[in-house]
Design an enzyme around this catalytic site. Structure first.
Site, PDB file in Angstrom:
ATOM      1  N   GLY A  20       0.780  -1.234   0.000  1.00  0.00           N
ATOM      2  CA  GLY A  20       0.000   0.000   0.000  1.00  0.00           C
ATOM      3  C   GLY A  20       0.806   1.274   0.000  1.00  0.00           C
ATOM      4  CD  GLU A  59       1.839  -9.036   1.600  1.00  0.00           C
ATOM      5  OE1 GLU A  59       1.753 -10.251   1.831  1.00  0.00           O
ATOM      6  OE2 GLU A  59       0.835  -8.291   1.522  1.00  0.00           O
ATOM      7  NE  ARG A  68      -3.765   3.156 -10.328  1.00  0.00           N
ATOM      8  CZ  ARG A  68      -3.908   4.303  -9.731  1.00  0.00           C
ATOM      9  NH1 ARG A  68      -3.565   5.406 -10.353  1.00  0.00           N
ATOM     10  NH2 ARG A  68      -4.390   4.384  -8.520  1.00  0.00           N
ATOM     11  CB  CYS A 115     -17.031   2.549 -28.555  1.00  0.00           C
ATOM     12  SG  CYS A 115     -16.397   2.617 -30.210  1.00  0.00           S
TER      13      CYS A 115
HETATM   14  N1  LLP Z   1      -0.494  -6.992  -0.419  1.00  0.00           N
HETATM   15  C1  LLP Z   1      -1.782  -7.280  -0.587  1.00  0.00           C
HETATM   16  C2  LLP Z   1      -2.401  -8.317   0.243  1.00  0.00           C
HETATM   17  C3  LLP Z   1      -2.535  -6.579  -1.540  1.00  0.00           C
HETATM   18  O1  LLP Z   1      -3.829  -6.860  -1.692  1.00  0.00           O
HETATM   19  C4  LLP Z   1      -1.923  -5.581  -2.331  1.00  0.00           C
HETATM   20  C5  LLP Z   1      -2.677  -4.837  -3.345  1.00  0.00           C
HETATM   21  C6  LLP Z   1      -0.551  -5.326  -2.131  1.00  0.00           C
HETATM   22  C7  LLP Z   1       0.133  -6.052  -1.154  1.00  0.00           C
HETATM   23  C8  LLP Z   1       0.213  -4.308  -2.923  1.00  0.00           C
HETATM   24  O2  LLP Z   1      -0.315  -3.033  -2.796  1.00  0.00           O
HETATM   25  P1  LLP Z   1       0.520  -1.776  -3.345  1.00  0.00           P
HETATM   26  O3  LLP Z   1       1.801  -1.725  -2.567  1.00  0.00           O
HETATM   27  O4  LLP Z   1       0.778  -1.997  -4.794  1.00  0.00           O
HETATM   28  O5  LLP Z   1      -0.367  -0.627  -3.115  1.00  0.00           O
HETATM   29  N2  LLP Z   1      -5.452  -1.664  -8.948  1.00  0.00           N
HETATM   30  C9  LLP Z   1      -5.378  -0.706  -7.863  1.00  0.00           C
HETATM   31  C10 LLP Z   1      -4.635  -1.250  -6.668  1.00  0.00           C
HETATM   32  C11 LLP Z   1      -5.181  -2.521  -6.103  1.00  0.00           C
HETATM   33  C12 LLP Z   1      -4.324  -3.076  -4.992  1.00  0.00           C
HETATM   34  C13 LLP Z   1      -4.720  -4.448  -4.597  1.00  0.00           C
HETATM   35  N3  LLP Z   1      -3.919  -5.017  -3.559  1.00  0.00           N
HETATM   36  C14 LLP Z   1      -4.759   0.591  -8.368  1.00  0.00           C
HETATM   37  O6  LLP Z   1      -4.402   0.678  -9.545  1.00  0.00           O
HETATM   38  O7  LLP Z   1      -4.653   1.556  -7.616  1.00  0.00           O
END
Ligand code: LLP
Length: 422
Positions: free
Chosen positions: A241, A276, A315, A346
């Site tokens: 996150g 993560e 996005r 479209c």
């Molecule tokens: N760990 C878990 C359990 C997750 O569900 C996620 C992302 C991450 C790590 C990695 O999160 P990050 O560090 O990349 O924020 N498609 C959306 C984001 C969906 C994230 C889903 N889970 C976007 O483009 O903003």
């Protein structure tokens, strides 16, 4: 020293030291371009910021699962956070060791669980009691013991888009902390499982330290409670996150402050920490390079119509995501104009920028959509029968085609026509 990532020199966009124009001329557009140098630098920055916690860093494969980038993850000794059998396959394919892979997701199927057990993944992040039962049964049948962490939902609100918050009671993810406190024994008593950890992931694109701190305080209380019950918790997974600056006025998450705050909370807990990160590593390391097809003057608006579309990058419409759009070659002395940058699909949702000030560009010019390295190709589709496009990685002054664009024939290669109807 060579600057990593995307920058401009005399108005010309470079990826590391390679002119982006050279890449689009060689490979065509739309084109995903990744700076392998910046991707790697981000991995190292992340490692450095949290070095006092000595975490196992599991790169979140879902953010960008390009094989060549996963090779860099492997080369740098990181693990992987996966959510499907497909991601497990990709991680193992490049040699990421199974014992540094953690498996999350609310709907792991029996076959995915079996694949992960056979491979010997480090940890299942378990998101419900029925899932724990399924893993227990699968492990028993295979004569194995599955290491698990309970994914809890700490019910903290992170200030991010509603589609990417995950840590509140309204979300499907994790087990509500109150429920986990009541029912953890049900999980612990299941055979063929070893409950060794607690996991939480509160959302994505979080740019503030506070939600992490709040979540961690709650999670640590839970870890202590489990230990008092005699369960030997030795792993704490903080999830991902970690937010980036998509907008020039936005600040990325302050990793150093977060590192210090976490150190205070986790000091003396004696847990192996897992993190993560996805977007933090991959988002700034990628652009989507596109070509202007037409500039269309409407009564109320000017539309810059490019050859990239929502099928390559979803996005903006899905999360109101802001992404910088700029020419890969600035032209001196020309004026700016307020335009919508849109694709050919479209759908009114097929846009990259609305009412955005942009240099007065002309058809045939190339534009870069910035920070598309995360959740770009990973969320691409073939909508409007658009074949998947190429991906290129720049590394150490060389560039590598790492995905060949698809053809029309590729679009239909798995379809089966009904022979009686010919
Ligand atoms: N760990 C878990 C359990 C997750 O569900 C996620 C992302 C991450 C790590 C990695 O999160 P990050 O560090 O990349 O924020 N498609 C959306 C984001 C969906 C994230 C889903 N889970 C976007 O483009 O903003």
């Amino acid at each position: 020293m060579e600057r990593k990532g995307f920058s401009k020199e005399n108005g010309k966009m470079l990826c590391d030291s390679v002119p982006v124009e050279d890449l689009v001329r060689e490979y065509g557009t739309p084109l995903y371009i990744y700076s392998g140098g910046l991707f790697e630098e981000n991995l190292l920055r992340f490692k450095e910021a949290f070095k006092e916690l000595s975490p196992l860093i599991c790169y979140s494969v879902k953010s960008n699962s390009c094989g060549a980038l996963l090779q860099l993850v492997k080369q740098n000794g990181l693990g992987a956070d996966i959510v499907s059998g497909g991601e497990l396959y990709r991680a193992l394919r490049v040699g990421i060791p199974a014992d540094s892979i953690v498996f999350a997701g609310v709907g792991k199927t029996r076959s995915e669980i079996e694949e992960a057990l056979e491979a010997g993944v480090y940890l299942f992040n378990v998101e419900s009691i029925p899932e724990a039962q399924e893993i227990s049964e699968a492990a028993g049948k295979l004569g194995k013991t599955a290491r698990i962490a309970i994914r809890v939902n700490p019910d903290v609100k992170a200030d991010t888009h509603k589609h990417i918050t995950t840590g509140t009671k309204e979300n499907k993810f994790g087990i509500d902390l109150e429920v986990a406190e009541k029912y953890f024994q049900q999980i612990n008593e299941l055979p063929h499982l070893e409950l060794i950890g607690v996991h939480c992931h509160i959302g994505s694109q979080i740019t503030d330290v506070a939600p992490y701190v709040n979540a961690m305080k709650r999670v640590v209380r839970f870890v202590n409670m489990l230990r008092e019950e005699g369960i030997h918790i030795k792993v704490l997974n903080l999830g991902g996150g970690y937010g980036v600056a998509y907008h020039p006025e936005e600040n990325p998450l302050d990793l150093i402050t977060l590192g210090k705050e976490l150190k205070k909370i986790l000091e003396g807990l004696d847990c192996q920490i897992i993190m993560e990160p996805g977007r933090f590593i991959s988002a700034p390391a990628g652009i989507l390079a596109t070509r202007v097809i037409y500039v269309k003057e409407g009564i109320k608006k000017t539309f810059v119509i490019i050859d990239g579309a929502v099928s390559e990058f979803i996005r903006p419409v899905l999360y109101d995501g802001y992404h910088e759009v700029e020419p890969i070659q600035d032209k001196q002395g020309r004026k700016n104009k307020v335009v919508d940058v849109v694709g050919p699909i479209c759908e009114s949702g097929d846009f990259f920028a609305k009412d955005r000030e942009l240099q007065e560009v002309q058809s045939g010019e190339y534009l870069a959509v910035r920070d598309t390295g995360a959740y770009g190709f990973a969320m691409a589709s073939n909508y409007n029968s658009r074949p998947f496009v190429s991906e290129v990685v720049v590394y150490d002054r060389n560039h590598y085609l790492v995905r060949q664009k698809n053809t029309y024939a590729d679009l239909v290669k798995d379809e089966i026509l009904v022979s009686e109807w010919q």
